[in-house]
Scaffold this active site. Structure first.
Site, PDB file in Angstrom:
ATOM      1  N   GLY A 180       0.806  -1.219   0.000  1.00 35.98           N
ATOM      2  CA  GLY A 180       0.000   0.000   0.000  1.00 35.98           C
ATOM      3  C   GLY A 180       0.838   1.268   0.000  1.00 35.98           C
ATOM      4  N   SER A 181       0.274   2.304   0.640  1.00 42.12           N
ATOM      5  CA  SER A 181       0.815   3.654   0.461  1.00 42.12           C
ATOM      6  C   SER A 181       2.251   3.847   0.917  1.00 42.12           C
ATOM      7  CB  SER A 181      -0.063   4.655   1.199  1.00 42.12           C
ATOM      8  OG  SER A 181      -1.376   4.555   0.710  1.00 42.12           O
TER       9      SER A 181
END
Lengths: 108, 558
Positions: free
Chosen positions: B275-276
């Site tokens: 993810g981020s």
């Protein structure tokens, strides 16, 4: 003239042989005793090492942070311990500066 | 007279020869004696061992960076029989089964009736039973001391040290690595025995820090009702692993637990779409290639359309953002635009440099191979820029993050001590020092004003990047199943340590509505850093007047 010399040589040879035989015997006995002592010491050292490693293992289990934390939590009422925080740590020069400032304020 | 002389001369010659021969022989003997006497006394050691030594395959202790024992050998007694020397089999069977009910009488009788010289009956007999059996005085039955591996730390370091099988051979973790390093060859050659000193293996783990991480993670699992949690602390300069925890874990003293899937080492043997936190690396490569500067304008309005896919933002700002804001607000659109600007070829090169495309080569045998795209079309480029469509282990991310903040030098993380000089020699440059400086500023900015605010610890200047990935369930991204992470470094002005915390499927805390990373992973990082900072001798720093105030308190408390 010849005889006494030959006799002396014989006596010397026999005594040298006896003394050396005797000393070899003594040495052998000494060596046996030493070998026994060495074996005994080696055995003791091995046992001692074993004990040390057992104690180290035990210390490792006793000093385990998880166990210590459980103990501290259980006896929190008596010990009143808390994790150290960043603000409780200062450099010596900061403390000195603080003292100086304090004194200056006192003079005023 | 003449003849006499001749004979005398002949005899003299023979006597002389005899003398020379005698002197030579005695010379050789005494010379050899001197040699023997002056030789060092090691020869004796070979004969000092007893048959007892032969059953004890010794392993070196494993100690942490402060010398705390993580694994050691303990002596245990094992029961053996010499069936050939047993006089009365029936009596022996009866007496033995009375003391050790777990022995099977039928099998025991069959074994003891044979004519074999030696068989094991029971391994690891407790001290009390040992005494009792000894007192039975059965001929042909006896004990040998065997060594058993003991892990005082239990499950705290389970995934790192691994474990051994009943024959004391390492089958997982560092134990396996130690065997691979020639120990098993030594043992089979009869050279590694108990009592001979095997120098302990020192690892870079700090047991206290490891415990603190594990403790905070287990609290986090409880508080956020999560499935699993991972915590990693790396030395940012040398990439030494100071702590690595994956909960649920297993106790190496009970190796059977290791077989349960849920207890696998997620930190290195599991791969995830992170993810981020991946935006860290997208920003870094954007800055490093010169495709962007922190002030570059990136359009983050609406959705980014690539083919038939649309990329949107979670907290959409719906305006033109600077690159720094893309990082701060974690804009998917912005980071996708950066990756597109950098271009497929260079992105792949950077991913390779950061180690994301290969299996991590550390001392731990359990390491998973990342799942990476084989081709790099635009959409893959866009999704990998925010950590989807590429699966790596959390350790990959922590190691690459160390390179991002430490000035741009990457090397494989290690569990064996490594100096900074060695790091300089084996490390490879992946980013320029200027890029690394810019990334430190971004980490600082996000840690103080962005999603990482809840990870701030007074005095330790923490910076980092949150990541909230949605997990794939049945081929689709599920909105309520998240994989949260916080990638942090501290202190930000000269990062000493990287902290990565991942929480798998957290639920909102009691009384709160959000379960994104800023609400669970980041506060967990804060708890960890405030506990381990003092242990790791990171000097806390405060703004100037604050320092004086604090020093007075410290000075006058005593």
């Amino acid at each position: 003239m010849k005889r006494p010399v030959r006799f002396a040589a014989l006596v010397l040879a026999v005594s040298v042989a006896t003394v050396s035989a005797g000393s070899v015997f003594m040495m052998k006995k000494d060596a046996e005793r030493d070998a026994f002592a060495i074996r005994e010491l080696n055995r003791k050292i091995a046992a001692e090492r074993q004990r040390i490693s057992e104690l180290r293992a035990e210390w490792g289990a006793l000093d385990n942070p998880r166990r210590l934390q459980a103990l501290v939590d259980r006896h929190a009422g008596v010990l009143r311990l808390a994790p150290i925080e960043g603000r409780q740590i200062a450099q010596v020069r900061e403390v000195v500066a603080a003292m100086r400032q304090k004194r200056k304020e006192g003079e005023k | 007279m003449r003849r006499n002389t001749v004979r005398n001369e002949g005899a003299r010659g023979r006597i002389g020869l005899l003398l020379v021969a005698c002197v030579a022989i005695f010379g050789v003997i005494s010379g050899r004696l001197v040699l023997l006497a002056s030789a060092p006394a090691v020869a004796g050691a070979f004969y000092a061992g007893s048959p007892q030594d032969d059953v004890q395959a010794a392993r070196p202790d494993i100690i942490d960076r402060n010398g705390e024992v993580l694994a050691t050998d303990l002596a245990t007694a094992s029961l053996y029989a010499e069936p050939r020397n047993i006089v009365d089999v029936d009596e022996a069977v009866e007496l033995l089964t009375r003391e050790l009910p777990e022995l099977d009488p039928v099998k025991l009788r069959r074994d003891l009736s044979t004519d074999r010289g030696f068989i094991w009956l029971q391994r690891e007999v407790s001290g009390l039973k040992r005494e009792a059996i000894h007192n039975l005085g059965i001929p042909g039955i006896g004990f040998l001391t065997e060594t058993k591996r003991f892990y005082p730390g239990g499950s705290t370091v389970g995934h790192i040290v691994g474990h051994v099988n009943i024959d004391n051979a390492g089958i997982a973790g560092l134990e396996k690595t130690i065997d691979g390093g020639g120990l098993s060859a030594l043992q089979s050659a009869g050279l590694a025995r108990k009592g001979r000193d095997l120098s302990p293996v020192e690892v870079t783990i700090d047991l206290r820090v490891q415990h603190a991480v594990r403790d905070e993670l287990s609290r986090a699992i409880e508080r956020y009702r999560a499935l699993a949690a991972i915590g990693i602390i790396l030395d940012a300069k040398t990439l030494e692993v100071v702590a690595m925890t994956s909960l649920p874990d297993y106790d190496p003293n009970e190796p059977a637990q290791a077989l349960e899937d849920i207890r696998m080492n997620r930190a290195m043997a599991g791969v995830y779409e992170m993810g981020s936190v991946f935006k860290t690396f997208t920003l870094a490569m954007g800055l490093d290639t010169g495709a962007i500067t922190p002030a570059s304008q990136l359009d983050a309005r609406g959705k980014l359309q690539i083919g038939r896919h649309a990329i949107g933002d979670f907290h959409g700002k719906n305006r033109v953002l600077t690159a720094a804001e893309v990082f701060q607000y974690s804009s998917n659109i912005g980071s996708a635009r950066i990756a597109l600007k950098v271009g497929a070829q260079r992105v792949e090169e950077y991913y390779r440099a950061f180690g994301f495309l290969d299996r991590l080569d550390t001392e731990l045998p359990e390491a998973a191979k990342p799942l990476t795209p084989s081709r790099w079309p635009q959409i893959t480029l866009a999704t990998t820029s925010f950590g989807h469509g590429i699966s790596v282990t959390p350790m990959h991310v922590a190691a690459a993050a160390a390179a991002v903040v430490n000035g741009g030098i990457y090397a494989n993380p290690t569990f064996y001590p490594r100096s900074e000089a060695e790091m300089m020699r084996i490390g490879r440059r992946v980013l320029s020092p200027q890029t690394s400086k810019q990334m430190r500023d971004l980490f600082y900015l996000n840690g103080n004003e962005g999603s990482g605010r809840s990870a701030l610890v007074p005095g330790y200047n923490v910076g980092g990047k949150t990541g909230t990935a949605e997990k794939v369930v049945g081929g689709r991204y599920a909105e309520n199943k998240r994989f949260n992470s916080y990638l942090a470094a501290f202190p930000m002005d000269d990062p000493q340590y990287i902290v990565l915390v991942v929480i798998d499927e957290p639920k909102p805390e009691e009384g709160k509505h959000y379960a994104t990373a800023g609400w669970n992973a980041a506060p967990t990082v804060a708890n960890i850093i405030s506990r381990v900072g003092p242990m790791l001798h990171v000097e806390p720093r405060f703004p100037n007047d604050d320092a004086i105030e604090r020093a007075i308190t410290v000075a006058y408390q005593e």
